[in-house]
Enzyme design. Structure first.
Site, PDB file in Angstrom:
ATOM      1  N   GLY A 234       1.332  83.221   8.772  1.00 38.56           N
ATOM      2  CA  GLY A 234       0.492  82.291   9.511  1.00 38.56           C
ATOM      3  C   GLY A 234       0.961  82.121  10.943  1.00 38.56           C
ATOM      4  O   GLY A 234       1.220  83.099  11.653  1.00 38.56           O
ATOM      5  N   GLY A 237       3.943  84.034  12.435  1.00 36.57           N
ATOM      6  CA  GLY A 237       3.881  85.458  12.686  1.00 36.57           C
ATOM      7  C   GLY A 237       3.955  86.292  11.431  1.00 36.57           C
ATOM      8  O   GLY A 237       3.269  86.028  10.445  1.00 36.57           O
ATOM      9  N   GLY A 263      -5.602  87.701   7.559  1.00 31.58           N
ATOM     10  CA  GLY A 263      -4.665  88.599   6.883  1.00 31.58           C
ATOM     11  C   GLY A 263      -5.202  90.017   6.794  1.00 31.58           C
ATOM     12  O   GLY A 263      -4.449  90.996   6.947  1.00 31.58           O
ATOM     13  N   ASP A 264      -6.507  90.147   6.567  1.00 32.14           N
ATOM     14  CA  ASP A 264      -7.125  91.472   6.517  1.00 32.14           C
ATOM     15  C   ASP A 264      -7.058  92.142   7.883  1.00 32.14           C
ATOM     16  O   ASP A 264      -6.821  93.352   7.986  1.00 32.14           O
ATOM     17  CB  ASP A 264      -8.577  91.359   6.057  1.00 32.14           C
TER      18      ASP A 264
END
Length: 322
Positions: A234, A237, A263-264
Site C-alpha cells: 500500500g 510501497g 495491485g494488478d
C-alpha cells in the site's frame, strides 16, 4: 507475449461517494464507472496501454458484455465459451480513497468448461514469455487449480506469476515442491499467511520505514522454491525478494482516489519491465510506479505510461536474512 489468465472474470462497477460510507443510510453517488475486470484482465489492460504484447484468457460467452468491453478497449483476448453470464462486482470508493468491495461468486465452470480452459492456458503458454494466473477461482474449480496449472507449465519455456489469495493461495503453497511459480505477488496479509507471520506486524514495520520483517517472510518462500516475491504494501510501497537480493521501494506522494486494481497495476509494471529485460530493482521501480499511479485514478482505471512518476520512486537495497 504475456498471457494473463482470469478464471473468474467480472464487470467491475465502481461508485464514488461524496463523503464517507455510512452503513444503513441512503447515500447519493458522485460518479459511476463500469470496466472489464478480474485481476488478470486488469494486468492485460495495463500492458496493452503500454503497447506490450498481451493476451487475456478467460471463460465467457461470445455475447457477454465483458467481451464487448474488452473489444472496445483494444485488449486482445481468447474466451472459452460458458453458459452463465460473467459476474458483476461492486466497489464503493470514498473521498479519502477507502474502497469497499462487494464481489459476486462468479459463473459456474462445469467439468468440460474447466478442461477447455486448462487446455487453452497450456496451449497459449507455448508461445508466451510469461503466464499470469490471477484472482479468485469460480464455483466448480478445484481449490488447487492454480497449483495444477503451475505444475503443467513447468516443462514449458515460459515464466509463471501467480496473484491469488485465501484457499487457492494456500493450496499453491502446499504444492511448492512441484509447483513453485517464478513470481508471486502477495499483499501483507497474504504474505503473513504464507510465512506464518503477523500481518499487523508486517504492515506496522513497513509503515515505519523498516520492511525487514517483510523481507524475512518473503525469504521463507524463496527457500521453498519460489523464484521471486513482490510484496505490495500500500502506501509503504513494495518489497521485492529473489534469489539474488532484496529491495524496498517507496512510492511518490499521491492523493489516493481508488485502490481498485492498484495491485494488478503493480504486477503489470513488474512484467512490463521484465519483458524489457530490466534488472530486479528496476522491475520493482516500475511496479511501484504503476501501483501508485493506479491508486491516484478514479474507479478501476489503469494508468498509461505517461501517467507514471518513476523518478519519484525510491529504491533501497535490503539485507537478506541468512
Amino acid at each position: 507475449m504475456i498471457v494473463t489468465v482470469t478464471p473468474n472474470p467480472s464487470l467491475d462497477r465502481t461508485v464514488t461517494l461524496p463523503g464517507p460510507l455510512i452503513r444503513g443510510a441512503v447515500q447519493r453517488i458522485d460518479t459511476v464507472t463500469v470496466e472489464p475486470g478480474g485481476k488478470g484482465i486488469n494486468v492485460a489492460r495495463a500492458l496493452t496501454l503500454a503497447n506490450v504484447d498481451a493476451l487475456a484468457v478467460l471463460p465467457a460467452a461470445d455475447t457477454d458484455p465483458l467481451l464487448g468491453a474488452l473489444r472496445s478497449r483494444g485488449v486482445p483476448f481468447t474466451a472459452v465459451p460458458i453458459a452463465e453470464p460473467v459476474r458483476t462486482n461492486l466497489a464503493i470508493t470514498e473521498t479519502d480513497g477507502t474502497t469497499t468491495k462487494v464481489n459476486e461468486r462468479g459463473a459456474l465452470l462445469d467439468e468440460a468448461s474447466l478442461a477447455a480452459l486448462t487446455d487453452c492456458v497450456v496451449q497459449r503458454a507455448r508461445a508466451a514469455s510469461w503466464v499470469v494466473l490471477s484472482g479468485s477461482l469460480p464455483p466448480g474449480a478445484p481449490v488447487d487449480w492454480y497449483a495444477r496449472i503451475v505444475a503443467q507449465l513447468a516443462p514449458l519455456n515460459c515464466q509463471v506469476a501467480v496473484d491469488t489469495s485465501e484457499a487457492p493461495l494456500a493450496a499453491l503453497a502446499a504444492a511448492f515442491e512441484v509447483a513453485a511459480p517464478d513470481l508471486i505477488k502477495p499483499n501483507a496479509e497474504e504474505l503473513a499467511d504464507l510465512a506464518d507471520a503477523s500481518a499487523a506486524e508486517l504492515e506496522e514495520a513497513a509503515g515505519e520505514g523498516d520492511p525487514t520483517p517483510v523481507v524475512a517472510a518473503a525469504t521463507q518462500l524463496i527457500d521453498r522454491g519460489v523464484g521471486a516475491v513482490l510484496a505490495t504494501l500500500g502506501a509503504a510501497g513494495a518489497v521485492l525478494v529473489d534469489r539474488v537480493g532484496a529491495w524496498h521501494a517507496t512510492p511518490p506522494p499521491i492523493t489516493p482516489r481508488s485502490t481498485v486494481g492498484a495491485g494488478d497495476a503493480s504486477l503489470a509494471g513488474y512484467l512490463r519491465a521484465a519483458a524489457a529485460g530490466a534488472e530486479p530493482p528496476q522491475r520493482l521501480r516500475m511496479a511501484v510506479g504503476y501501483g501508485s499511479a493506479a491508486a491516484a485514478l478514479p474507479g478501476s482505471a489503469l494508468p498509461a505510461p505517461a501517467q507514471l512518476d518513476l523518478d519519484a520512486v525510491r529504491i533501497h537495497a535490503m539485507k537478506v536474512p541468512l
